[in-house]
Design an enzyme around this catalytic site. Structure first.
Site, PDB file in Angstrom:
ATOM      1  N   LYS A 145       0.855  -1.194   0.000  1.00 50.79           N
ATOM      2  CA  LYS A 145       0.000   0.000   0.000  1.00 50.79           C
ATOM      3  C   LYS A 145       0.887   1.239   0.000  1.00 50.79           C
ATOM      4  O   LYS A 145       1.991   1.220   0.573  1.00 50.79           O
ATOM      5  CB  LYS A 145      -0.888  -0.063   1.251  1.00 50.79           C
ATOM      6  CG  LYS A 145      -1.960   1.004   1.389  1.00 50.79           C
ATOM      7  CD  LYS A 145      -2.815   0.706   2.627  1.00 50.79           C
ATOM      8  CE  LYS A 145      -3.875   1.751   2.895  1.00 50.79           C
ATOM      9  NZ  LYS A 145      -4.712   1.401   4.071  1.00 50.79           N
ATOM     10  N   SER A 167      -9.515   1.337   3.233  1.00 50.56           N
ATOM     11  CA  SER A 167      -8.692   2.179   2.379  1.00 50.56           C
ATOM     12  C   SER A 167      -7.661   1.414   1.551  1.00 50.56           C
ATOM     13  O   SER A 167      -7.101   1.968   0.608  1.00 50.56           O
ATOM     14  CB  SER A 167      -7.954   3.226   3.230  1.00 50.56           C
ATOM     15  OG  SER A 167      -7.125   2.594   4.184  1.00 50.56           O
ATOM     16  N   SER A 227      -9.850  -1.372   7.311  1.00 48.37           N
ATOM     17  CA  SER A 227      -9.342  -1.056   5.971  1.00 48.37           C
ATOM     18  C   SER A 227      -8.709  -2.208   5.206  1.00 48.37           C
ATOM     19  O   SER A 227      -8.411  -2.076   4.024  1.00 48.37           O
ATOM     20  CB  SER A 227      -8.326   0.081   6.046  1.00 48.37           C
ATOM     21  OG  SER A 227      -8.964   1.284   6.312  1.00 48.37           O
TER      22      SER A 227
END
Lengths: 480, 105
Positions: free
Chosen positions: A72, A147, A171
């Site tokens: 990420k 996310s 997330s």
């Protein structure tokens, strides 16, 4: 095709020289170029090729060596642009690796690049990256969730068997449900966060996606452990977490929340969950319902919003936009420069969250907002710990409806009293290990189930998850 | 808790060092009915003010001094890579200290 296989299958092929690391890297690059979900920020394919070519031999015990992965975009990666999908960080090229990246590289894993995310990790839909919306491979009109949207996408579409994410509210565990994946959030403090761009320090946890539970357990064995660069890192001894799966070390008492169960309106979800409970009983597990106070369930959302927005204010105050960022013309002072850079660099949603965080921290409001939310958190966790006095595992559906259509999203502070969408925040408030894995398919969309355990009992969480995987027979799912 | 106004919203944004458009101010202002309702809900929870605030999930922080480990200095090439306005071995930073600055030149 190798990248749609599990880590252990790829490893076995590498050891037997059926495939080489450079072949895996080239396959991964080729698949990345066909991405339809908008998964990527920066890629470092040349660096990956160089690393792969340098690997000469892979031993039986080197499980992760030679296998590509993505991270990420909120993990610092040496020499690879890191923006947390925000314009305020455009052009930032870290001069160090996050500790978890270092551990994975030391284990021989090959970093391929960075994945999209909701800007600064503040979002649950995967729609607020400065690179645009990330979509669900099972239905591109729907969200994949956030996310950690890009990381979910690359694992779900078979580009890599593992990708790093971070989990502050859900997330990783919610996108895992939407994308048919295993999403694991370890105990808070079990994995160093040094080099992870902070969102809400008291909740943030390095987390990740795989396509089966055994792979997830191996990963934790490599990335866990004390790190003196992270004051919240635990000195507790790390374990061989795969042993909990391979040797079937397990507890027996499973509980679920009565109020949550009674609120499930989707018949197919309820039926799948009921079937799972019956199967677990059939395997000798003791399953019982628990009366978790309803008012504390309703407190989850406001408690999370106030604490996370307030902590985000502090954590993101360092983003000055001076060294990198959107660029500003004609500023006559550093205050004006920084204000213009931050105005230009943050999206509207981020500004809204910052204003609410700032409001909750005003001296006149702090006691009634921020401190009270912290007190509510204490009650929530106290009650969760009472649950764990009587049970070993909390089992709940990970989502209660199909992922919403992108065109129907609403990003406003929710006025609807609801706890189902926010139930996974429990694991962040308490720091508990928590895993999502596939439970069923509804209208060709995957939907997950979640297992949460006591802090530092990560291995036992893998153990029950592995049992569930055998019941559902839903593992190694790839949507090509 | 103070009553929200559009000026307070602008002040909160200023505290965070960014500006808001009038549309953004309106959007945030309209959200505050919900914020107040939910804050009110938290205050109504039985026993909420009888417990200590929870700042971290559990107490297990380390406070020992880290060992002194010599680190290699940052390589010049890596530092220069971080700027899109590098000239030779130097980086041009935007002018942030000027006539209106509150920092002495």
């Amino acid at each position: 095709m190798w990248m749609n296989k599990s880590i252990t299958e790829i490893h076995s092929a590498l050891v037997k020289k059926k495939v080489t690391p450079i072949e895996l890297v080239e396959e991964c690059i080729s698949l990345s170029e066909k991405d339809k979900c908008n998964c990527f920020e920066a890629c470092c394919f040349d660096q990956a090729r160089k690393q792969a070519k340098e690997i000469k031999e892979i031993k039986e015990e080197e499980i992760l060596k030679g296998i590509p992965f993505f991270a990420k975009d909120n993990f610092s990666t040496l020499g690879v642009e890191t923006t947390a999908s925000s314009n305020i960080l455009n052009g930032y090229i870290p001069i160090f690796d996050a500790s978890v990246i270092t551990k994975l590289k030391n284990a021989g894993m090959i970093l391929m690049g960075k994945t999209t995310m909701d800007e600064l990790a503040m979002g649950g839909n995967g729609t607020t990256s400065h690179k645009g919306v990330s979509t669900n491979p099972y239905d591109h009109k729907r969200i994949i969730g956030g996310s950690s949207c890009g990381s979910a996408g690359v694992v779900s579409t078979g580009i890599v068997p593992f990708a790093l994410g971070s989990d502050t509210g859900d997330s990783v565990r919610k996108p895992a449900s939407h994308a048919g994946l295993v999403g694991f959030k370890p105990t808070w403090g079990r994995v160093s966060r040094y080099g992870l761009l902070s969102f809400a320090t008291s909740l943030d946890t390095v987390s990740y996606f795989t396509r089966n539970v055994l792979d997830a357990s191996y990963i934790l064995s490599y990335i866990s452990g004390y790190d003196n660069k992270d004051m919240s890192s635990s000195t507790r001894k790390k374990e061989k977490y795969q042993d909990y799966v391979l040797k079937k070390k397990t507890f027996k008492k499973i509980g679920y929340f009565k109020e949550v169960y009674n609120s499930i309106t989707n018949k197919q979800i309820k039926e799948a969950f009921d079937n799972l409970l019956s199967s677990l009983k059939g395997k000798g597990y003791i399953v019982s319902e628990y009366d978790y106070p309803k008012e504390l369930l309703y407190a989850l959302y406001p408690t999370y919003m106030i604490i996370s927005c307030a902590e985000a204010n502090s954590n993101n105050a360092c983003l000055d936009g001076i060294k990198y960022g959107p660029g500003v013309e004609n500023a006559t002072s550093w205050v004006e420069y920084m204000t213009k850079a931050r105005t230009k660099g943050f999206s509207e949603l981020i500004k809204r969250r910052f204003v609410i965080g700032s409001f909750s921290l005003l001296s006149q409001n702090q006691e009634e907002m921020f401190t009270r939310a912290q007190k509510a958190r204490r009650l929530i966790v106290n009650e969760l710990n009472k649950f764990f006095d009587e049970h070993d595992y909390l089992l709940l559906p990970a989502a209660y409806s199909l992922p919403p259509k992108i065109s129907e999203l609403d990003t406003k502070w929710s006025s609807k009293p609801d706890f189902l969408d926010n139930i996974l925040t429990l694991g962040n408030f308490g720091g508990n290990p928590s895993i999502t894995l596939p439970l069923t398919f509804i209208n060709n969309m995957p939907l997950g189930v979640n297992v949460t355990g006591r802090i530092f009992e990560d291995g036992y969480v893998f153990s029950l998850a592995s049992e569930i995987e055998k019941i559902t027979k839903l593992s190694n799912l790839v949507k090509e | 808790m103070i009553k929200i106004t559009k000026n307070i919203i602008r002040q909160c944004a200023k505290n965070m060092m960014f500006d808001l458009t009038s549309e953004e101010v309106d959007t945030i202002f309209n959200e505050f009915d919900t914020v107040y309702a939910q804050v009110g809900f938290l205050s109504s929870i039985k026993g909420v003010d009888e417990v200590e605030p929870m700042t971290f999930p559990y107490k297990e922080h380390q406070h020992k001094l880290a060992d002194d480990i010599p680190l290699k200095p940052l390589k010049r090439a890596l530092a220069l890579k971080n700027s899109n306005t590098a000239f030779g071995n130097q980086i041009k930073l935007p002018k942030v200290i000027g006539v209106n600055s509150d920092v002495d030149e």
